[in-house]
Write an enzyme that holds these catalytic residues in place. Structure first.
Site, PDB file in Angstrom:
ATOM      1  N   ASP A   1      21.651  28.560  33.325  1.00 48.65           N
ATOM      2  CA  ASP A   1      20.274  28.802  33.759  1.00 48.65           C
ATOM      3  C   ASP A   1      20.161  30.034  34.643  1.00 48.65           C
ATOM      4  O   ASP A   1      19.058  30.520  34.884  1.00 48.65           O
ATOM      5  CB  ASP A   1      19.743  27.578  34.512  1.00 48.65           C
ATOM      6  CG  ASP A   1      18.286  27.717  34.921  1.00 48.65           C
ATOM      7  OD1 ASP A   1      17.455  28.027  34.042  1.00 48.65           O
ATOM      8  OD2 ASP A   1      17.970  27.538  36.116  1.00 48.65           O
TER       9      ASP A   1
ATOM     10  N   HIS B   1      16.408  30.990  34.322  1.00 44.48           N
ATOM     11  CA  HIS B   1      16.358  30.663  35.748  1.00 44.48           C
ATOM     12  C   HIS B   1      15.174  29.740  36.040  1.00 44.48           C
ATOM     13  O   HIS B   1      14.310  30.030  36.867  1.00 44.48           O
ATOM     14  CB  HIS B   1      16.248  31.947  36.579  1.00 44.48           C
ATOM     15  CG  HIS B   1      16.757  31.777  37.989  1.00 44.48           C
ATOM     16  ND1 HIS B   1      17.429  32.765  38.669  1.00 44.48           N
ATOM     17  CD2 HIS B   1      16.698  30.733  38.856  1.00 44.48           C
ATOM     18  CE1 HIS B   1      17.752  32.353  39.879  1.00 44.48           C
ATOM     19  NE2 HIS B   1      17.311  31.104  40.012  1.00 44.48           N
TER      20      HIS B   1
ATOM     21  N   ILE C   1      21.540  19.643  46.008  1.00 42.51           N
ATOM     22  CA  ILE C   1      21.326  19.454  44.574  1.00 42.51           C
ATOM     23  C   ILE C   1      22.434  18.617  43.955  1.00 42.51           C
ATOM     24  O   ILE C   1      22.172  17.666  43.208  1.00 42.51           O
ATOM     25  CB  ILE C   1      21.200  20.816  43.876  1.00 42.51           C
ATOM     26  CG1 ILE C   1      19.948  21.551  44.392  1.00 42.51           C
ATOM     27  CG2 ILE C   1      21.120  20.641  42.352  1.00 42.51           C
ATOM     28  CD1 ILE C   1      19.855  22.996  43.990  1.00 42.51           C
TER      29      ILE C   1
ATOM     30  N   GLY D   1      15.417  26.395  36.933  1.00 40.38           N
ATOM     31  CA  GLY D   1      15.774  25.181  37.648  1.00 40.38           C
ATOM     32  C   GLY D   1      14.687  24.648  38.549  1.00 40.38           C
ATOM     33  O   GLY D   1      14.422  23.443  38.588  1.00 40.38           O
TER      34      GLY D   1
ATOM     35  N   ARG E   1      23.912  29.626  40.741  1.00 44.00           N
ATOM     36  CA  ARG E   1      23.714  31.065  40.924  1.00 44.00           C
ATOM     37  C   ARG E   1      24.500  31.819  39.865  1.00 44.00           C
ATOM     38  O   ARG E   1      25.615  31.456  39.508  1.00 44.00           O
ATOM     39  CB  ARG E   1      24.212  31.509  42.309  1.00 44.00           C
ATOM     40  CG  ARG E   1      23.167  31.370  43.419  1.00 44.00           C
ATOM     41  CD  ARG E   1      22.030  32.354  43.225  1.00 44.00           C
ATOM     42  NE  ARG E   1      21.015  32.261  44.257  1.00 44.00           N
ATOM     43  CZ  ARG E   1      19.924  31.497  44.175  1.00 44.00           C
ATOM     44  NH1 ARG E   1      19.723  30.737  43.122  1.00 44.00           N
ATOM     45  NH2 ARG E   1      19.033  31.511  45.136  1.00 44.00           N
TER      46      ARG E   1
ATOM     47  N   GLU F   1      19.464  39.507  35.820  1.00 40.54           N
ATOM     48  CA  GLU F   1      18.324  38.863  35.169  1.00 40.54           C
ATOM     49  C   GLU F   1      17.177  39.859  35.046  1.00 40.54           C
ATOM     50  O   GLU F   1      16.943  40.632  35.965  1.00 40.54           O
ATOM     51  CB  GLU F   1      17.884  37.642  35.984  1.00 40.54           C
ATOM     52  CG  GLU F   1      18.972  36.575  36.068  1.00 40.54           C
ATOM     53  CD  GLU F   1      18.589  35.381  36.930  1.00 40.54           C
ATOM     54  OE1 GLU F   1      17.504  35.412  37.552  1.00 40.54           O
ATOM     55  OE2 GLU F   1      19.359  34.408  36.976  1.00 40.54           O
TER      56      GLU F   1
END
Length: 325
Positions: A259, A281, A154, A283, A235, A264
């Protein structure tokens, strides 16, 4: 064989993965709770299943104790911090993942967050919704110093996309500097402390391990320029969330985009900061990348049932990382 699909959403935009399972004669159950499953909930529901098509829920020794039939964990995504790889290997449970599928979507979201922070979009949006009209000076990418921590699948894609915006100064940090990237891109390999101090914006692209957990704390954030920004689309737990809140609440840092979170769904004080851009989250949540992730994870399940070699088994290097920690 029977497969438990815990990741959500699944087959929401494209039902082909379910057709693959049916065609291979694999009975399946999709996450009955409609949310991220806890460790104990997974332990309670996994006993009858041979295959786990997994998300980010904890897959621990406790879960495997109740998974007497489990033979394959096929991870929808790339992060493996939630899977006890050595416990799986000890029990002869194969583990596969989808390492390349989410990368383009995460990289593109990162660029979007980067532009939003440099131009103060979250703050302006909040102010207008609150009845306030303020025009903020921002920075263009080409006139900024961008820091990238982690140049894997990434981070490298983010680096390539930045070239489209001119010639920003780009500082990079990775445990294994790549000479080929130096040849192809105008980048500077620097220590983290230098990157913190000199970047206008920092973006993180590292896995979560015991070494990277709380990698960025108040001390590191205070090294950064007062008007700098930071992005975490890798993360949750890499940035200490309470420290980030305290630093931003004090007026240090112009913005942050997060993000991913340690727990969560996220409920916490960062939501009270108008210059902190929070996303759920998302992405990998482009239609094409999410569909590819789901399909690749399902194809691994089908290969396993048909006695074929897995295409993307988790490599030995990932086991070595967990063993070293």
């Amino acid at each position: 064989m029977k497969a438990l699909i815990t990741t959500i959403p699944f087959a929401e935009k494209d039902g082909f993965p379910l057709e693959l399972l049916k065609g291979a004669g694999i009975a399946y159950q999709i996450n009955p709770l409609g949310r991220k499953i806890t460790e104990q909930e997974l332990a309670d529901m996994i006993s009858d299943f041979d295959i786990l098509i997994a998300g980010t829920e904890p897959i621990t020794a406790n879960v495997m104790d109740n998974a007497k039939n489990l033979k394959l964990i096929s991870r929808v995504g790339i992060g493996l911090d939630n899977v006890d790889l050595h416990e799986a290997r000890r029990r002869r449970i194969k583990v596969a993942y989808t390492p390349d599928a989410p990368a383009p979507a995460v990289a593109e979201l990162t660029i979007g967050l980067l532009i939003s922070l440099l131009r103060h979009v979250p703050l302006s949006n909040h102010q207008i919704h609150s009845g306030e009209w303020t025009r903020h000076f921002g920075k263009r990418i080409a006139d900024s110093t961008i820091g990238i921590i982690g140049l894997g699948r990434i981070g490298t894609r983010v680096l390539r996309r930045l070239k489209c915006f001119g010639t920003p100064r780009i500082l990079v940090n990775d445990i294994k500097p790549d000479p080929e990237l130096t040849r192809l891109h105008k980048i500077e390999w620097v220590a983290k402390e230098t990157l913190y101090k000199e970047s206008d914006l920092i973006t993180l692209h590292v896995p979560l391990t015991p070494l990277t957990h709380n990698m960025i704390t108040k001390r590191d954030l205070m090294y950064m320029k007062e008007d700098a920004s930071i992005i975490n689309a890798s993360r949750g737990g890499i940035i200490n969330e309470q420290d980030l809140f305290d630093v931003m609440k004090s007026g240090h840092l112009s913005g942050a985009a997060i993000d991913v979170f340690e727990k969560e769904p996220y409920v916490g004080p960062l939501a009270d900061l108008p210059n902190c851009l929070l996303t759920a989250h998302m992405g990998s949540m482009s239609v094409d990348c999410r569909t590819r992730m789901e399909q690749e994870a399902t194809e691994e399940a089908v290969r396993f049932v048909e006695g074929k070699a897995l295409k993307h088994p988790v490599p030995q290097s990932e086991y070595d990382v967990q063993e070293a920690l």
